[in-house]
Scaffold this active site. Sequence first.
Site, PDB file in Angstrom:
ATOM      1  N   GLU A  12       0.031  -0.941   5.958  1.00 36.41           N
ATOM      2  CA  GLU A  12       1.115  -0.352   6.746  1.00 36.41           C
ATOM      3  C   GLU A  12       0.977   1.155   6.854  1.00 36.41           C
ATOM      4  O   GLU A  12       1.251   1.740   7.898  1.00 36.41           O
ATOM      5  CB  GLU A  12       2.467  -0.700   6.121  1.00 36.41           C
ATOM      6  CG  GLU A  12       3.663  -0.482   7.055  1.00 36.41           C
ATOM      7  CD  GLU A  12       4.222   0.935   7.042  1.00 36.41           C
ATOM      8  OE1 GLU A  12       5.007   1.275   7.949  1.00 36.41           O
ATOM      9  OE2 GLU A  12       3.882   1.716   6.127  1.00 36.41           O
ATOM     10  N   ASP A  40       0.830  -1.201   0.000  1.00 37.90           N
ATOM     11  CA  ASP A  40       0.000   0.000   0.000  1.00 37.90           C
ATOM     12  C   ASP A  40       0.867   1.255   0.000  1.00 37.90           C
ATOM     13  O   ASP A  40       2.020   1.234   0.438  1.00 37.90           O
ATOM     14  CB  ASP A  40      -0.962   0.013   1.194  1.00 37.90           C
ATOM     15  CG  ASP A  40      -0.251  -0.026   2.540  1.00 37.90           C
ATOM     16  OD1 ASP A  40       0.789  -0.718   2.651  1.00 37.90           O
ATOM     17  OD2 ASP A  40      -0.718   0.635   3.486  1.00 37.90           O
TER      18      ASP A  40
END
Length: 376
Positions: free
Chosen positions: A133, A68
Site C-alpha cells: 500500500e 507494510d
Amino acid sequence: MNKTLKLAKNLVSIDSITPQDKGCQSIMTNHLSHLNFKITDLKFGEVDNFWAIRGHQSPVFVFAGHTDVVPVGDELKWHISPFSAQVQDGMLHGRGTADMKGSLAAMLSATDRFVKDYPNHKGSIGYLITSDEEGPATDGTVKVAKYLKEINQIVDYCLVGEPSATNELGDVIKNGRRGSLNGILKIIGKQGHIAYPHLADNPIHLAISALNDLCNEVWDKGNEYFPATSFQISNIHSGTGVTNIIPGESDVVLNFRYSTQNTHKQLQSRVCVILNKHNFEYQITWEHSGYPFLTPKGKLVNACTNAIKTVKNINTQLSTSGGTSDGRFIALILKAQVVELGPLNATIHQVDECVSIQDLEDLSDIYYHVLKNILT
C-alpha cells in the site's frame, strides 16, 4: 497487557518496510484461523496478500488494511528505536503504530470479541490485507479486488483502517476520496542568445500567462461531500543553467485533485482549451492515478458514526480530503460502500510515529460496535 496492545506490539516490532511483510500476515492469519476464518494466501510478484472470510451469507463486511510501512529515514533522529515497539507515557512508539498496524491489532481484537459474543452472527466477516500500500500499490489491494471479482465474491461494506482522525479519535472519518490526475506539459519555444530575444522564443515567458490562467480557473465548486477541485503546479524546469541562453523548452508538472463534479477526461479537455488560446506549441501527456469515490450517508456511514458516538460520545465529521488510498480499488472494482476509520494521523510517516494506548483500545471498541451495527 490487553489483547489489542499485545497484537500491536508484535506487529510493530517487525520491520516490514514496503513491500515486505516479514511475517506480519502470519500473525494475523494465525489469529483468524482460530476464529474459523477461511484463509487464502495471494502472492502477486513479490507482494504478500491474503483474503480471509468467516461465513457464507450476506451482508459481507470486510476490513481492509496493509502490513507494510514507509521507511524510517535517519534512525538516529528517532528518540525511541522505530521497531522496538516501546510504550512510554501512555503511547506506543514505532513505525506503523498509526499507519496502520494499530488498526490491524484493533480490528483483530474487535473481531475476536464480536465472534465470541455473537457466534451465530448474520452475514460474513472478511479481511483483505496487503503489503503493497505504501509503495507502487500495483500488486496489492487492486490485484486482490480483481481476484475477488473473478470468483464472484460480493463485498457489501468495507472498513479501511487508515488513520483518519485529526484532533481526537473518531472526530473524522473518510467516506470518499478525490481523484488524482497528473499532467506533464512541455512548452516549445526557440533557443537563442539572451541578448537577441527577437531571434528566439522564450518558452518561460510563453508559459507564464497560460499557467496563470490555469491557476485562476474555477474547475468546479465541489458538492456536499467534496471540496472544489484543486489544481497545483508541482514542478517547473527550463534552461541549461547558464545565464546567456534563452531555453528552447520548458517543462511543467501539473496535478488535479478532483471531485465527482468532474471527470479526468473533462479536465484534460479544459486544460487544452486554455492552452490553445495562447498560440504556442506544446505537448502534454497525462497520468490518471485514481478515480474519485464516494460512499453517501447510509448503512456503513451510519454504523461508523453511531459506533463512535457510543464509544467516544462525539459527533463525527465526514471528509473526502487527503490523498488517494486503497479504498478506491474496493469501491470501484467491487462496488462496495467504503469508509476509512482509524487512529490519529498527526505522526504518520514522521520520525517518532506513535499512537495512544487508550486510543487503540477505544478503536477496538469502535470496530466492535461497527461489526455489531452491521451484523446483528
